[in-house]
Motif scaffolding. Structure first.
Motif, PDB file in Angstrom:
ATOM      1  N   ARG A   1      -9.049   9.163   5.246  1.00 14.28           N
ATOM      2  CA  ARG A   1      -8.516   8.697   6.526  1.00 14.28           C
ATOM      3  C   ARG A   1      -7.370   7.723   6.348  1.00 14.28           C
ATOM      4  O   ARG A   1      -6.396   7.709   7.108  1.00 14.28           O
ATOM      5  CB  ARG A   1      -9.639   8.035   7.335  1.00 14.28           C
ATOM      6  CG  ARG A   1      -9.171   7.441   8.643  1.00 14.28           C
ATOM      7  CD  ARG A   1      -8.579   8.523   9.513  1.00 14.28           C
ATOM      8  NE  ARG A   1      -8.012   7.999  10.744  1.00 14.28           N
ATOM      9  CZ  ARG A   1      -6.765   7.634  10.881  1.00 14.28           C
ATOM     10  NH1 ARG A   1      -5.948   7.680   9.841  1.00 14.28           N
ATOM     11  NH2 ARG A   1      -6.316   7.210  12.039  1.00 14.28           N
ATOM     12  N   ASN A   2      -7.517   6.880   5.332  1.00 12.29           N
ATOM     13  CA  ASN A   2      -6.498   5.881   5.054  1.00 12.29           C
ATOM     14  C   ASN A   2      -5.205   6.564   4.613  1.00 12.29           C
ATOM     15  O   ASN A   2      -4.101   6.161   5.000  1.00 12.29           O
ATOM     16  CB  ASN A   2      -7.007   4.957   3.953  1.00 12.29           C
ATOM     17  CG  ASN A   2      -6.319   3.622   3.986  1.00 12.29           C
ATOM     18  OD1 ASN A   2      -5.240   3.498   4.539  1.00 12.29           O
ATOM     19  ND2 ASN A   2      -6.920   2.643   3.386  1.00 12.29           N
TER      20      ASN A   2
ATOM     21  N   CYS B   1      -5.780   6.849  -5.291  1.00  9.69           N
ATOM     22  CA  CYS B   1      -5.582   5.499  -4.748  1.00  9.69           C
ATOM     23  C   CYS B   1      -6.907   4.759  -4.561  1.00  9.69           C
ATOM     24  O   CYS B   1      -6.899   3.583  -4.177  1.00  9.69           O
ATOM     25  CB  CYS B   1      -4.848   5.556  -3.408  1.00  9.69           C
ATOM     26  SG  CYS B   1      -3.160   6.168  -3.522  1.00  9.69           S
TER      27      CYS B   1
ATOM     28  N   ALA C   1       0.829  -1.210   0.000  1.00  6.25           N
ATOM     29  CA  ALA C   1       0.000   0.000   0.000  1.00  6.25           C
ATOM     30  C   ALA C   1       0.864   1.261   0.000  1.00  6.25           C
ATOM     31  O   ALA C   1       0.545   2.246  -0.663  1.00  6.25           O
ATOM     32  CB  ALA C   1      -0.938   0.001   1.203  1.00  6.25           C
ATOM     33  N   ARG C   2       1.962   1.226   0.744  1.00  2.00           N
ATOM     34  CA  ARG C   2       2.834   2.407   0.816  1.00  2.00           C
ATOM     35  C   ARG C   2       3.577   2.616  -0.489  1.00  2.00           C
ATOM     36  O   ARG C   2       3.746   3.758  -0.950  1.00  2.00           O
ATOM     37  CB  ARG C   2       3.828   2.257   1.973  1.00  2.00           C
ATOM     38  CG  ARG C   2       3.121   2.311   3.315  1.00  2.00           C
ATOM     39  CD  ARG C   2       4.033   2.033   4.493  1.00  2.00           C
ATOM     40  NE  ARG C   2       3.239   1.707   5.677  1.00  2.00           N
ATOM     41  CZ  ARG C   2       3.750   1.309   6.834  1.00  2.00           C
ATOM     42  NH1 ARG C   2       5.058   1.183   6.992  1.00  2.00           N
ATOM     43  NH2 ARG C   2       2.947   1.045   7.839  1.00  2.00           N
TER      44      ARG C   2
ATOM     45  N   VAL D   1      -9.236   5.188  -2.210  1.00  4.92           N
ATOM     46  CA  VAL D   1      -9.187   4.824  -0.808  1.00  4.92           C
ATOM     47  C   VAL D   1      -9.696   6.024  -0.020  1.00  4.92           C
ATOM     48  O   VAL D   1      -9.745   7.134  -0.561  1.00  4.92           O
ATOM     49  CB  VAL D   1      -7.708   4.455  -0.507  1.00  4.92           C
ATOM     50  CG1 VAL D   1      -6.982   5.515   0.250  1.00  4.92           C
ATOM     51  CG2 VAL D   1      -7.613   3.096   0.103  1.00  4.92           C
ATOM     52  N   THR D   2     -10.099   5.837   1.244  1.00  2.73           N
ATOM     53  CA  THR D   2     -10.639   6.970   1.998  1.00  2.73           C
ATOM     54  C   THR D   2      -9.527   7.929   2.420  1.00  2.73           C
ATOM     55  O   THR D   2      -8.379   7.526   2.608  1.00  2.73           O
ATOM     56  CB  THR D   2     -11.367   6.503   3.272  1.00  2.73           C
ATOM     57  OG1 THR D   2     -10.429   5.825   4.110  1.00  2.73           O
ATOM     58  CG2 THR D   2     -12.518   5.587   2.944  1.00  2.73           C
TER      59      THR D   2
ATOM     60  N   ALA E   1      -6.234  10.404  -2.134  1.00  2.00           N
ATOM     61  CA  ALA E   1      -7.321   9.475  -1.802  1.00  2.00           C
ATOM     62  C   ALA E   1      -8.091   9.096  -3.062  1.00  2.00           C
ATOM     63  O   ALA E   1      -8.429   7.932  -3.264  1.00  2.00           O
ATOM     64  CB  ALA E   1      -8.254  10.114  -0.771  1.00  2.00           C
TER      65      ALA E   1
ATOM     66  N   THR F   1      -4.163   9.483   5.492  1.00  3.46           N
ATOM     67  CA  THR F   1      -3.519  10.028   6.693  1.00  3.46           C
ATOM     68  C   THR F   1      -2.565   9.007   7.295  1.00  3.46           C
ATOM     69  O   THR F   1      -1.404   9.320   7.591  1.00  3.46           O
ATOM     70  CB  THR F   1      -4.576  10.422   7.743  1.00  3.46           C
ATOM     71  OG1 THR F   1      -5.411  11.447   7.205  1.00  3.46           O
ATOM     72  CG2 THR F   1      -3.930  10.928   9.020  1.00  3.46           C
ATOM     73  N   GLY F   2      -3.040   7.770   7.438  1.00  7.12           N
ATOM     74  CA  GLY F   2      -2.213   6.725   8.047  1.00  7.12           C
ATOM     75  C   GLY F   2      -1.001   6.381   7.206  1.00  7.12           C
ATOM     76  O   GLY F   2       0.111   6.240   7.730  1.00  7.12           O
ATOM     77  N   LEU F   3      -1.204   6.257   5.901  1.00  2.38           N
ATOM     78  CA  LEU F   3      -0.087   5.897   5.019  1.00  2.38           C
ATOM     79  C   LEU F   3       0.955   7.014   4.991  1.00  2.38           C
ATOM     80  O   LEU F   3       2.160   6.753   5.040  1.00  2.38           O
ATOM     81  CB  LEU F   3      -0.609   5.613   3.602  1.00  2.38           C
ATOM     82  CG  LEU F   3      -1.518   4.381   3.475  1.00  2.38           C
ATOM     83  CD1 LEU F   3      -2.138   4.304   2.081  1.00  2.38           C
ATOM     84  CD2 LEU F   3      -0.756   3.099   3.786  1.00  2.38           C
TER      85      LEU F   3
END
Lengths: 151, 151
Positions: free
Chosen positions: A60-61, A55, A32-33, A57-58, A52, A63-65
């Motif tokens: 929020r996701n 990708c 994913a990264r 993807v949300t 987002a 932010t984490g990556l």
DNA sequence: TATTGTTATACTCTATAACTATA
DNA sequence: TATAGTTATAGAGTATAACAATA
């Protein structure tokens, strides 16, 4: 009996995943990264909203990556020049280098794959996989259009 | 410029994942669980150790997947006839039905994929993807042999 | 002593919902 | 009012390590 075409393609998908996982291992990167880095390399500095969407993807996701990639020194968050709500994410110089090497390896893999096909079959295979990709794309698009009508 | 062969293949992998995720949605099943059901359908009643080897995943992981599939009524744990440490996992009748339907859908997908290729290209594409699968298989095998030598 | 499955713990990817700061 | 990003919470998939029961 020989395997179905769809089974061969699924096998190839699976082998790609294994090969990529192997290529990243030891670097601290994950699929994913790496995907996010790949998108960033092609899109250039981008807001997290844009990432987002790219990708699929949300936010929020993302932010984490980005948190993880920032901690490992692959990306930087910089303030957006005109919108104080937003940040721009960009590759660090080391990550640019890493991605350049990865793209070279990608091109090498492509070359060995083409060579694995008999020369007289190459043109037909190129046409065939393009047709397969287009067909699958339309199948998935049709399904997602339908699910938007019945949510 | 047209995309590289490897990019087409990666695109096809991605589209397969999306198509399968769509096919499962609403059933409560997930890709990992369907994979286990698929393996079980082909292998017949198996111990969790055997399933772990077939799925190339840790035994601990199988415990979790079987727990979930047991709760949703897709598999049953039965005592092993001779080894009191082990359990045999088998499909329930409803899951057998589900998997039969899934296999039919799989065959239908294969048919539409073959039809998406120009008739004069089909033989070459079949040969080509077989060669690609074999080449990738050897690449992955070589890499995993090397990593066993330098662990 | 080796094997089967499980408990305990942890990390990654993913999602939704509520909240803050800005537009 | 709408948008950008974050905090909070949750679930799935995965892994390692320690442990119980059995071979």
């Amino acid at each position: 009996m020989e395997p179905l075409l769809v089974d061969r393609l699924l096998q190839i998908s699976d082998l790609f995943q294994k090969d990529m996982a192997r290529a990243f291992e030891g670097t601290g990167l994950t699929p994913a990264r790496v995907h996010l880095l790949w998108v960033l390399q092609h899109a250039g500095a981008s807001t997290q909203q844009a990432l987002a969407r790219l990708c699929e993807v949300t936010p929020r996701n993302i932010t984490g990556l980005v948190d993880a990639l920032e901690a490992s020194g692959h990306v930087r968050r910089t303030p957006h020049p005109t919108d104080r709500r937003a940040v721009l994410v960009e590759l660090t110089p080391t990550a640019v280098e890493t991605m350049t090497r990865m793209q070279e390896e990608h091109a090498r893999l492509d070359a060995t794959l083409v060579q694995a096909i008999a020369p007289e079959d190459r043109a037909a295979v190129e046409r065939g996989v393009s047709a397969l990709a287009a067909h699958l794309e339309s199948l998935v698009a049709a399904a997602s259009a339908e699910s938007r009508n019945t949510p």
